[in-house]
Design a protein around this motif. Structure first.
Motif, short mmCIF file in Angstrom:
data_model
loop_
_atom_site.label_atom_id
_atom_site.label_comp_id
_atom_site.label_asym_id
_atom_site.label_seq_id
_atom_site.Cartn_x
_atom_site.Cartn_y
_atom_site.Cartn_z
N CYS A 12 -12.71 12.32 -34.08
CA CYS A 12 -13.28 13.67 -34.36
C CYS A 12 -12.52 14.74 -33.72
N ARG A 81 -18.14 18.04 -48.05
CA ARG A 81 -17.62 18.18 -46.73
C ARG A 81 -18.09 16.32 -46.52
N TYR A 82 -17.42 15.97 -45.33
CA TYR A 82 -17.77 14.81 -44.91
C TYR A 82 -19.16 14.57 -44.76
N HIS A 83 -19.81 15.40 -44.16
CA HIS A 83 -21.30 15.18 -44.05
C HIS A 83 -22.07 15.01 -45.42
N ARG A 86 -21.87 11.60 -46.23
CA ARG A 86 -22.82 10.68 -45.75
C ARG A 86 -24.20 10.82 -46.11
N HIS A 87 -24.44 12.00 -46.30
CA HIS A 87 -26.05 12.38 -46.71
C HIS A 87 -26.18 11.77 -48.08
N TYR A 118 -32.93 12.05 -43.84
CA TYR A 118 -32.65 11.74 -45.06
C TYR A 118 -33.59 11.44 -46.30
#
Length: 142
Positions: A12, A81-83, A86-87, A118
């Motif tokens: 990261c 974006r990456y997150h 993931r979400h 979530y």
């Protein structure tokens, strides 16, 4: 055959370290992705990286980000974006019926309350479903 990879280290912001919580994680891989990964796994040592650049070095943050942008552009997805990925993954698992503890483990959350963030989408859908059900029941009674 088990279609899983084990994550022992994370990266990261250019810093490689142990994973959050210092615990390795076993991550199940979808069959389509496994078909693409399996040839790369042949002959790898246990501590080798799966994704490497042209120089044989592990992908860095910039390379991963560029791959994400390139894929999103090809799929005509903007602002990802990456997150967000993931979400989306967590939301689709929950929406598909996965229990919250399974999703917690897949995301590597130490506490289930982190995973519960979530569920807001599903709670909204639950209210919508009850409203539809209530409307249907009212019409059936007429």
């Amino acid at each position: 055959r088990r279609m899983v990879i084990t994550v022992r280290r994370s990266r990261c912001c250019g810093v490689e370290s142990t994973t959050k919580g210092k615990a390795e994680r076993t991550v199940p891989i979808a069959p389509l992705l496994w078909e693409r990964l399996e040839p790369r796994l042949q002959g790898l040592a246990e501590d080798d990286h799966i994704c490497v650049n042209r120089k044989g070095q592990p992908w860095g943050d910039f390379g991963l980000y560029q791959a994400l942008l390139s894929t999103c552009k090809r799929l005509k997805i903007t602002g990802s974006r990456y997150h967000a990925c993931r979400h989306y993954f967590a939301t689709m698992l929950l929406d598909g019926g996965a229990d919250i503890v399974t999703v917690q483990n897949l995301l590597g959350h130490q506490d289930v309350s982190t995973t519960q963030r979530y569920t807001h989408y599903l709670q909204r859908r639950g209210h919508d479903a009850v409203a539809v059900f209530s409307g249907t029941r009212a019409m059936a009674a007429e």
